[in-house]
Design a protein around this motif. Sequence first.
Motif, PDB file in Angstrom:
ATOM      1  N   MET A  73       0.944  -1.491   0.037  1.00 15.40           N
ATOM      2  CA  MET A  73       0.212   0.105   0.090  1.00 15.40           C
ATOM      3  C   MET A  73       0.792   1.129  -0.225  1.00 15.40           C
ATOM      4  O   MET A  73       1.743   1.589   0.521  1.00 15.40           O
ATOM      5  N   LEU A  74       0.083   2.755  -0.949  1.00 14.72           N
ATOM      6  CA  LEU A  74       1.406   3.742  -0.875  1.00 14.72           C
ATOM      7  C   LEU A  74       0.425   4.652  -0.323  1.00 14.72           C
ATOM      8  O   LEU A  74      -0.368   4.810  -1.130  1.00 14.72           O
ATOM      9  N   THR A  75       0.437   5.498   0.072  1.00 13.62           N
ATOM     10  CA  THR A  75       0.175   6.572   0.373  1.00 13.62           C
ATOM     11  C   THR A  75       0.755   7.689   0.386  1.00 13.62           C
ATOM     12  O   THR A  75       1.308   7.955   1.110  1.00 13.62           O
ATOM     13  N   MET A  76       0.276   9.267  -0.268  1.00 14.60           N
ATOM     14  CA  MET A  76       1.088  10.274  -0.298  1.00 14.60           C
ATOM     15  C   MET A  76       0.574  11.405   0.069  1.00 14.60           C
ATOM     16  O   MET A  76      -0.928  11.684  -0.030  1.00 14.60           O
ATOM     17  N   PHE A  77       1.122  11.844   0.788  1.00 15.32           N
ATOM     18  CA  PHE A  77      -0.037  13.511   1.506  1.00 15.32           C
ATOM     19  C   PHE A  77       0.903  14.183   0.666  1.00 15.32           C
ATOM     20  O   PHE A  77       1.897  14.734   1.053  1.00 15.32           O
ATOM     21  N   CYS A  78       0.292  14.659   0.017  1.00 14.15           N
ATOM     22  CA  CYS A  78       1.490  16.086  -1.450  1.00 14.15           C
ATOM     23  C   CYS A  78       0.723  17.374  -1.020  1.00 14.15           C
ATOM     24  O   CYS A  78      -0.426  17.954  -0.462  1.00 14.15           O
ATOM     25  N   PHE A  79       1.735  18.221  -0.417  1.00 11.74           N
ATOM     26  CA  PHE A  79       2.301  19.642  -0.574  1.00 11.74           C
ATOM     27  C   PHE A  79       2.294  20.871  -1.379  1.00 11.74           C
ATOM     28  O   PHE A  79       2.431  19.896  -2.224  1.00 11.74           O
ATOM     29  N   ASP A  80       2.575  21.676  -1.542  1.00  7.20           N
ATOM     30  CA  ASP A  80       2.753  22.761  -2.405  1.00  7.20           C
ATOM     31  C   ASP A  80       4.396  22.531  -1.870  1.00  7.20           C
ATOM     32  O   ASP A  80       5.578  23.053  -1.593  1.00  7.20           O
ATOM     33  N   GLY A  81       5.205  21.450  -3.145  1.00  3.77           N
ATOM     34  CA  GLY A  81       6.468  21.305  -3.290  1.00  3.77           C
ATOM     35  C   GLY A  81       6.839  20.248  -2.393  1.00  3.77           C
ATOM     36  O   GLY A  81       7.939  19.717  -2.273  1.00  3.77           O
ATOM     37  N   LEU A  82       6.455  19.285  -1.284  1.00  2.00           N
ATOM     38  CA  LEU A  82       7.084  18.116  -0.388  1.00  2.00           C
ATOM     39  C   LEU A  82       5.463  17.557  -0.715  1.00  2.00           C
ATOM     40  O   LEU A  82       4.336  17.695  -0.607  1.00  2.00           O
ATOM     41  N   ALA A  83       5.766  16.715  -0.020  1.00  5.63           N
ATOM     42  CA  ALA A  83       5.681  15.430   0.207  1.00  5.63           C
ATOM     43  C   ALA A  83       5.779  14.416   1.096  1.00  5.63           C
ATOM     44  O   ALA A  83       7.188  14.327   1.324  1.00  5.63           O
ATOM     45  N   VAL A  84       4.982  13.784   2.357  1.00  5.22           N
ATOM     46  CA  VAL A  84       4.501  12.180   2.709  1.00  5.22           C
ATOM     47  C   VAL A  84       4.562  11.289   2.162  1.00  5.22           C
ATOM     48  O   VAL A  84       3.420  11.383   1.108  1.00  5.22           O
ATOM     49  N   VAL A  85       5.205  10.234   1.686  1.00  2.00           N
ATOM     50  CA  VAL A  85       4.747   9.147   1.058  1.00  2.00           C
ATOM     51  C   VAL A  85       5.161   8.056   2.125  1.00  2.00           C
ATOM     52  O   VAL A  85       6.409   8.221   3.382  1.00  2.00           O
ATOM     53  N   VAL A  86       4.135   7.403   2.635  1.00  4.03           N
ATOM     54  CA  VAL A  86       3.837   6.229   3.593  1.00  4.03           C
ATOM     55  C   VAL A  86       3.559   4.466   3.068  1.00  4.03           C
ATOM     56  O   VAL A  86       2.956   5.197   2.152  1.00  4.03           O
ATOM     57  N   GLU A  87       4.850   3.673   3.344  1.00  2.00           N
ATOM     58  CA  GLU A  87       4.331   2.463   2.156  1.00  2.00           C
ATOM     59  C   GLU A  87       4.731   1.200   3.258  1.00  2.00           C
ATOM     60  O   GLU A  87       5.596   1.698   3.806  1.00  2.00           O
ATOM     61  N   ASP A  88       4.110   0.248   3.289  1.00  2.00           N
ATOM     62  CA  ASP A  88       4.744  -0.930   4.028  1.00  2.00           C
ATOM     63  C   ASP A  88       5.406  -1.032   3.204  1.00  2.00           C
ATOM     64  O   ASP A  88       5.786  -1.570   2.194  1.00  2.00           O
ATOM     65  N   LEU A  89       6.674  -2.260   3.677  1.00  3.84           N
ATOM     66  CA  LEU A  89       7.448  -3.107   3.081  1.00  3.84           C
ATOM     67  C   LEU A  89       7.756  -4.048   3.548  1.00  3.84           C
ATOM     68  O   LEU A  89       8.087  -4.075   4.730  1.00  3.84           O
ATOM     69  N   TYR A  90       8.324  -4.994   3.009  1.00  8.61           N
ATOM     70  CA  TYR A  90       8.686  -6.267   3.029  1.00  8.61           C
ATOM     71  C   TYR A  90      10.461  -6.472   2.755  1.00  8.61           C
ATOM     72  O   TYR A  90       9.923  -6.620   1.794  1.00  8.61           O
ATOM     73  N   PHE A  91      11.944  -6.393   2.825  1.00  8.45           N
ATOM     74  CA  PHE A  91      12.467  -6.061   2.715  1.00  8.45           C
ATOM     75  C   PHE A  91      13.255  -6.868   2.861  1.00  8.45           C
ATOM     76  O   PHE A  91      13.998  -7.313   4.192  1.00  8.45           O
ATOM     77  N   VAL A  92      14.079  -7.602   1.948  1.00  9.57           N
ATOM     78  CA  VAL A  92      15.197  -8.968   1.938  1.00  9.57           C
ATOM     79  C   VAL A  92      16.450  -8.104   1.765  1.00  9.57           C
ATOM     80  O   VAL A  92      16.690  -7.144   0.811  1.00  9.57           O
ATOM     81  N   ASP A  93      17.106  -7.551   2.912  1.00 11.43           N
ATOM     82  CA  ASP A  93      19.035  -6.645   2.243  1.00 11.43           C
ATOM     83  C   ASP A  93      19.393  -7.804   1.558  1.00 11.43           C
ATOM     84  O   ASP A  93      20.229  -8.761   2.461  1.00 11.43           O
ATOM     85  N   PRO A  94      20.236  -7.575   0.130  1.00  2.75           N
ATOM     86  CA  PRO A  94      21.259  -8.040  -0.153  1.00  2.75           C
ATOM     87  C   PRO A  94      22.563  -8.134  -0.221  1.00  2.75           C
ATOM     88  O   PRO A  94      23.299  -9.592  -0.105  1.00  2.75           O
ATOM     89  N   GLU A  95      22.702  -7.367   1.454  1.00  3.45           N
ATOM     90  CA  GLU A  95      24.205  -7.204   1.690  1.00  3.45           C
ATOM     91  C   GLU A  95      23.875  -6.747   3.210  1.00  3.45           C
ATOM     92  O   GLU A  95      24.799  -5.523   3.316  1.00  3.45           O
ATOM     93  N   PRO A  96      22.999  -7.086   4.045  1.00  2.00           N
ATOM     94  CA  PRO A  96      23.172  -6.683   5.459  1.00  2.00           C
ATOM     95  C   PRO A  96      24.149  -6.791   6.277  1.00  2.00           C
ATOM     96  O   PRO A  96      24.979  -7.519   5.666  1.00  2.00           O
TER      97      PRO A  96
END
Length: 170
Positions: free
Chosen positions: A1-24
């Motif tokens: 899910m991706l949610t964005m709050f956009c303002f005049d020149g700025l945005a806050v992006v919120v997303e869920d993430l499942y992540f596997v670091d290739p070089e932890p």
Amino acid sequence: MLTMFCFDGLAVVVEDLYFVDPEPTPGQEGPERGVRVELRLVERLPWRGSVYASQRVVVDDAVFRVDLLESVASGPGSRDRVHHHPTMRDNEPSDRVFDPWLTEDPVGWLEARLADPMGLLAGAGVPDLDLYQQAVAGLRDSLPEITRSVATMLEKVRIGRLATVPGRAA
């Protein structure tokens, strides 16, 4: 899910993430899941069409990132991988920074940081800060809604509805 709050020149992006670091880094092996929040710049584009026309919005350069993650092995609520990246350069994050307050109260910590967007922009070396004054006001006014969205998404991750293994439905 991706949610964005956009303002005049700025945005806050919120997303869920499942992540596997290739070089932890040592101690950070294995998949992580959670919520990522970024402060991004919105590209300023010329108006096109009539006053009624839809306008293109380009949410581009990330300048600050918070990863509210936990290792999958440790289970929901462990918060064992919660960190932030105080700066981003060309959309690449700085090293992970772990902060006990961030781990203890992720939403409160995030709200405190987003309450000072000019400080985040200055810390990231963004030029012409005056261009973002109107956006800063809009972001601050919307902080309760932004933090509610983050808290809701974190709860959906905790109960297994978001940040699931790619290709598997919750």
